[in-house]
Design a protein around this motif. Structure first.
Motif, PDB file in Angstrom:
ATOM      1  N   SER A  65     -12.296  -7.206  28.728  1.00 22.99           N
ATOM      2  CA  SER A  65     -10.850  -7.779  27.750  1.00 22.99           C
ATOM      3  C   SER A  65     -11.857  -9.126  27.687  1.00 22.99           C
ATOM      4  CB  SER A  65      -9.889  -7.697  28.438  1.00 22.99           C
ATOM      5  OG  SER A  65      -9.773  -8.587  29.834  1.00 22.99           O
ATOM      6  N   GLN A  66     -12.923  -9.744  28.323  1.00 19.33           N
ATOM      7  CA  GLN A  66     -13.452 -11.425  28.649  1.00 19.33           C
ATOM      8  C   GLN A  66     -14.951 -11.173  27.414  1.00 19.33           C
ATOM      9  OE1 GLN A  66     -11.206 -13.401  29.911  1.00 19.33           O
ATOM     10  NE2 GLN A  66      -9.982 -11.493  30.439  1.00 19.33           N
ATOM     11  N   ILE A  67     -14.773 -10.333  27.134  1.00 20.38           N
ATOM     12  CA  ILE A  67     -16.511  -9.997  26.501  1.00 20.38           C
ATOM     13  C   ILE A  67     -16.541 -11.406  25.512  1.00 20.38           C
ATOM     14  CG2 ILE A  67     -17.387  -8.783  23.985  1.00 20.38           C
ATOM     15  CD1 ILE A  67     -17.760  -6.688  25.682  1.00 20.38           C
ATOM     16  N   GLY A 149     -25.490 -20.183  28.910  1.00 25.59           N
ATOM     17  CA  GLY A 149     -26.309 -21.013  27.393  1.00 25.59           C
ATOM     18  C   GLY A 149     -25.843 -18.887  27.469  1.00 25.59           C
ATOM     19  N   ALA A 150     -25.310 -18.552  27.715  1.00 28.80           N
ATOM     20  CA  ALA A 150     -25.192 -16.478  26.869  1.00 28.80           C
ATOM     21  C   ALA A 150     -23.798 -16.387  27.999  1.00 28.80           C
ATOM     22  CB  ALA A 150     -25.873 -15.768  27.865  1.00 28.80           C
ATOM     23  N   VAL A 151     -23.165 -15.513  26.892  1.00 30.74           N
ATOM     24  CA  VAL A 151     -21.542 -15.045  27.240  1.00 30.74           C
ATOM     25  C   VAL A 151     -21.456 -13.665  27.757  1.00 30.74           C
ATOM     26  CG1 VAL A 151     -20.759 -16.496  24.779  1.00 30.74           C
ATOM     27  CG2 VAL A 151     -21.461 -14.063  24.832  1.00 30.74           C
ATOM     28  N   VAL A 152     -19.758 -13.317  28.004  1.00 32.10           N
ATOM     29  CA  VAL A 152     -20.017 -12.095  28.692  1.00 32.10           C
ATOM     30  C   VAL A 152     -20.443 -11.294  27.427  1.00 32.10           C
ATOM     31  CG1 VAL A 152     -17.970 -10.589  29.393  1.00 32.10           C
ATOM     32  CG2 VAL A 152     -17.988 -12.945  30.304  1.00 32.10           C
ATOM     33  N   ARG A 153     -20.980 -10.132  28.343  1.00 28.40           N
ATOM     34  CA  ARG A 153     -21.666  -9.103  27.182  1.00 28.40           C
ATOM     35  C   ARG A 153     -22.211  -7.994  27.779  1.00 28.40           C
ATOM     36  NH1 ARG A 153     -26.491 -12.888  25.896  1.00 28.40           N
ATOM     37  NH2 ARG A 153     -28.108 -12.345  26.931  1.00 28.40           N
ATOM     38  N   TYR A 154     -22.709  -7.086  27.218  1.00 28.69           N
ATOM     39  CA  TYR A 154     -22.914  -5.363  27.206  1.00 28.69           C
ATOM     40  C   TYR A 154     -24.486  -6.111  27.505  1.00 28.69           C
ATOM     41  CZ  TYR A 154     -18.884  -2.832  25.993  1.00 28.69           C
ATOM     42  OH  TYR A 154     -17.490  -2.985  25.979  1.00 28.69           O
ATOM     43  N   GLU A 155     -25.369  -4.978  28.171  1.00 30.84           N
ATOM     44  CA  GLU A 155     -26.728  -5.659  27.816  1.00 30.84           C
ATOM     45  C   GLU A 155     -27.734  -4.318  29.006  1.00 30.84           C
ATOM     46  OE1 GLU A 155     -30.163  -8.773  29.448  1.00 30.84           O
ATOM     47  OE2 GLU A 155     -28.257  -9.345  28.896  1.00 30.84           O
ATOM     48  N   ALA A 156     -28.502  -3.759  28.159  1.00 32.64           N
ATOM     49  CA  ALA A 156     -29.220  -3.058  28.608  1.00 32.64           C
ATOM     50  C   ALA A 156     -29.455  -3.105  30.035  1.00 32.64           C
ATOM     51  CB  ALA A 156     -30.696  -2.187  28.149  1.00 32.64           C
TER      52      ALA A 156
END
Length: 168
Positions: A65-67, A149-156
């Motif tokens: 919910s925080q992505i 500089g980035a946001v909450v996200r998916y990453e490999a």
């Protein structure tokens, strides 16, 4: 003093050139970062890895919910997060209190060294000094607050040196 003026003029010109270059480079970097943020905040194919537990499932849903929320060092939500701020906030939403730092979270549960044994919602610890943590998202993905500089996200998972998982 004409020579000096000429040299100063050339220096000022070079500085101006340098400034525009770094502005251009910065714009390119920002665009790259925005692209990374965008592509990895959209729906990622997570397959159907089972959650580690009901708590882990609730924590993972809270983190999802925080992505798109920004990374801010030292932040514990809910408007911004750092890596362990996100994981501790997410588990708190599931009614579970875990330590605040990634290093302490590394010792908060049962360690899982084999990546194929990870379940959704398990903490995943990265780097030899254990300074980074995220939540296992299934299908080799981590859901995390990466860096400034980035946001909450998916990453490999493979983008960072995986150390072990921690089952809470």
């Amino acid at each position: 003093g004409n020579k000096k003026k000429e040299v100063q003029g050339k220096l000022a010109e070079a500085q101006k050139l340098l400034n525009t270059l770094t502005a251009k480079e910065k714009a390119a970097l920002d665009a790259e970062q925005a692209r990374a943020n965008r592509s990895s905040t959209e729906r990622v194919d997570l397959k159907d890895a089972p959650p580690a537990s009901g708590r882990a499932s609730a924590a993972f849903s809270a983190a999802q919910s925080q992505i798109g929320k920004p990374y801010v060092y030292g932040a514990t939500g809910p408007s911004s997060f750092d890596c362990s701020g996100l994981t501790s906030w997410a588990y708190a939403q599931a009614g579970v209190s875990i330590p605040r730092t990634s290093e302490a979270q590394a010792n908060a549960g049962t360690r899982i060294y084999n990546q194929s044994d990870l379940k959704v919602g398990d903490l995943v610890i990265f780097y030899g000094d254990m300074h980074h943590v995220g939540l296992y998202a299934g299908n080799g993905q981590v859901l995390h607050a990466p860096h400034t500089g980035a946001v909450v996200r998916y990453e490999a998972m493979g983008n960072m040196p995986f150390q072990f998982g921690v089952r809470i």
